[in-house]
Design a protein around this motif. Structure first.
Motif, mmCIF file in Angstrom:
data_model
loop_
_atom_site.group_PDB
_atom_site.id
_atom_site.type_symbol
_atom_site.label_atom_id
_atom_site.label_comp_id
_atom_site.label_asym_id
_atom_site.label_seq_id
_atom_site.Cartn_x
_atom_site.Cartn_y
_atom_site.Cartn_z
ATOM 1 N N ILE A 194 31.051 -34.993 3.244
ATOM 2 C CA ILE A 194 31.484 -36.108 2.470
ATOM 3 C C ILE A 194 30.623 -36.698 1.708
ATOM 4 O O ILE A 194 30.882 -37.392 0.611
ATOM 5 C CB ILE A 194 32.299 -36.993 3.049
ATOM 6 N N ALA A 195 29.105 -36.495 1.829
ATOM 7 C CA ALA A 195 28.102 -36.998 1.203
ATOM 8 C C ALA A 195 26.845 -35.994 1.340
ATOM 9 O O ALA A 195 26.590 -35.614 2.508
ATOM 10 C CB ALA A 195 27.684 -38.284 1.215
ATOM 11 N N VAL A 196 25.915 -35.946 0.383
ATOM 12 C CA VAL A 196 24.663 -35.229 0.696
ATOM 13 C C VAL A 196 23.670 -36.179 0.078
ATOM 14 O O VAL A 196 23.726 -36.653 -0.791
ATOM 15 C CB VAL A 196 24.760 -33.751 0.005
ATOM 16 N N GLY A 197 22.379 -35.812 0.584
ATOM 17 C CA GLY A 197 21.277 -36.461 -0.027
ATOM 18 C C GLY A 197 20.639 -35.719 -1.230
ATOM 19 O O GLY A 197 21.219 -34.528 -1.726
ATOM 20 N N ALA A 198 19.606 -36.227 -1.869
ATOM 21 C CA ALA A 198 18.899 -35.434 -2.877
ATOM 22 C C ALA A 198 18.336 -34.164 -2.719
ATOM 23 O O ALA A 198 18.240 -33.478 -3.597
ATOM 24 C CB ALA A 198 17.897 -36.628 -3.482
ATOM 25 N N GLY A 199 17.811 -33.942 -1.761
ATOM 26 C CA GLY A 199 17.216 -32.731 -1.204
ATOM 27 C C GLY A 199 16.047 -32.801 -0.455
ATOM 28 O O GLY A 199 15.425 -34.045 -0.043
ATOM 29 N N LYS A 200 15.403 -31.662 -0.029
ATOM 30 C CA LYS A 200 14.207 -31.677 0.822
ATOM 31 C C LYS A 200 13.057 -31.970 -0.056
ATOM 32 O O LYS A 200 12.884 -31.128 -0.986
ATOM 33 C CB LYS A 200 14.022 -30.110 1.680
ATOM 34 N N VAL A 201 12.058 -32.845 0.549
ATOM 35 C CA VAL A 201 10.906 -33.004 -0.284
ATOM 36 C C VAL A 201 9.755 -31.846 0.336
ATOM 37 O O VAL A 201 9.673 -32.051 1.446
ATOM 38 C CB VAL A 201 10.517 -34.292 -0.065
ATOM 39 N N LEU A 202 9.411 -31.116 -0.336
ATOM 40 C CA LEU A 202 8.258 -29.910 0.135
ATOM 41 C C LEU A 202 7.122 -30.459 -0.139
ATOM 42 O O LEU A 202 6.661 -31.665 -0.476
ATOM 43 C CB LEU A 202 8.435 -28.849 -1.087
ATOM 44 N N GLU A 203 5.993 -29.797 0.640
ATOM 45 C CA GLU A 203 4.940 -30.275 0.766
ATOM 46 C C GLU A 203 4.039 -30.641 -0.350
ATOM 47 O O GLU A 203 3.125 -31.494 -0.791
ATOM 48 C CB GLU A 203 3.784 -29.282 1.510
ATOM 49 N N ASN A 204 4.329 -29.649 -1.560
ATOM 50 C CA ASN A 204 3.752 -29.935 -3.029
ATOM 51 C C ASN A 204 4.443 -31.225 -3.834
ATOM 52 O O ASN A 204 3.946 -31.376 -4.964
ATOM 53 C CB ASN A 204 3.936 -28.751 -3.734
ATOM 54 N N GLY A 205 5.370 -31.656 -3.060
ATOM 55 C CA GLY A 205 6.064 -32.849 -3.817
ATOM 56 C C GLY A 205 7.355 -32.701 -4.547
ATOM 57 O O GLY A 205 8.022 -33.687 -4.696
ATOM 58 N N THR A 206 7.881 -31.441 -4.669
ATOM 59 C CA THR A 206 8.947 -31.005 -5.537
ATOM 60 C C THR A 206 10.062 -31.518 -4.399
ATOM 61 O O THR A 206 10.093 -31.207 -3.223
ATOM 62 C CB THR A 206 8.836 -29.755 -5.991
ATOM 63 N N VAL A 207 11.202 -31.510 -5.077
ATOM 64 C CA VAL A 207 12.503 -31.571 -4.238
ATOM 65 C C VAL A 207 13.320 -30.325 -4.362
ATOM 66 O O VAL A 207 13.760 -29.987 -5.423
ATOM 67 C CB VAL A 207 13.254 -32.882 -4.681
ATOM 68 N N GLN A 208 13.442 -29.924 -3.172
ATOM 69 C CA GLN A 208 14.504 -28.761 -3.171
ATOM 70 C C GLN A 208 15.973 -29.164 -2.958
ATOM 71 O O GLN A 208 16.174 -29.678 -1.920
ATOM 72 C CB GLN A 208 13.942 -27.772 -2.001
ATOM 73 N N ALA A 209 16.877 -28.773 -3.809
ATOM 74 C CA ALA A 209 18.138 -29.124 -3.768
ATOM 75 C C ALA A 209 18.853 -28.770 -2.417
ATOM 76 O O ALA A 209 18.599 -27.517 -1.982
ATOM 77 C CB ALA A 209 18.927 -28.875 -4.910
ATOM 78 N N LEU A 210 20.115 -29.037 -2.029
ATOM 79 C CA LEU A 210 20.592 -28.737 -0.670
ATOM 80 C C LEU A 210 21.491 -27.645 -1.233
ATOM 81 O O LEU A 210 22.101 -27.378 -2.235
ATOM 82 C CB LEU A 210 21.248 -29.827 -0.125
ATOM 83 N N SER A 211 22.127 -26.744 -0.272
ATOM 84 C CA SER A 211 22.785 -25.523 -0.642
ATOM 85 C C SER A 211 24.219 -26.045 -0.380
ATOM 86 O O SER A 211 25.050 -25.067 -0.627
ATOM 87 C CB SER A 211 22.487 -24.278 0.007
ATOM 88 N N VAL A 212 24.469 -27.091 0.451
ATOM 89 C CA VAL A 212 25.722 -27.423 0.569
ATOM 90 C C VAL A 212 26.187 -28.625 -0.455
ATOM 91 O O VAL A 212 25.206 -29.400 -0.901
ATOM 92 C CB VAL A 212 26.025 -28.156 2.211
ATOM 93 N N LYS A 213 27.522 -28.752 -0.597
ATOM 94 C CA LYS A 213 27.879 -29.804 -1.454
ATOM 95 C C LYS A 213 29.145 -30.400 -0.874
ATOM 96 O O LYS A 213 29.917 -30.108 0.051
ATOM 97 C CB LYS A 213 28.257 -29.101 -2.891
#
Length: 94
Positions: free
Chosen positions: A41-60
């Motif tokens: 019913i809700a997802v976060g913005a994504g996982k923050v990687l070590e280099n500071g970039t945000v990896q989007a989630l694969s579920v929606k």
């Protein structure tokens, strides 16, 4: 109330538990197992990687997913929800 999970967390609403066994026996509410399937019913913005970039989630939102029977539940406005990290989701049901 709206809920917005942070980072790589996902909010899931469990589907209703079966009240009848495969052989047709009706179960009392307390005897029924927690379902291991739910709807996102809700997802976060994504996982923050070590280099500071945000990896989007694969579920929606709207995906049907499998999760562990013992995932922690929280009650929000009288509704039981599960908040887990994306990596704790076993599969997406298509």
């Amino acid at each position: 109330m709206k809920i917005r999970p942070l980072h790589d967390r996902v909010v899931i609403k469990r589907v209703e538990a079966e009240v009848k066994t495969a052989s047709g026996i009706l179960l009392a509410g307390s005897a029924a197992e927690k379902p291991d399937m739910g709807e996102v019913i809700a997802v976060g913005a994504g996982k923050v990687l070590e280099n500071g970039t945000v990896q989007a989630l694969s579920v929606k939102v709207g995906d049907k997913v499998l999760l562990g029977k013992y995932a922690q539940s929280v009650k929000i406005d009288g509704e039981e929800l599960v908040v887990v990290r994306e990596e704790e989701i076993f599969a997406v049901i298509e």
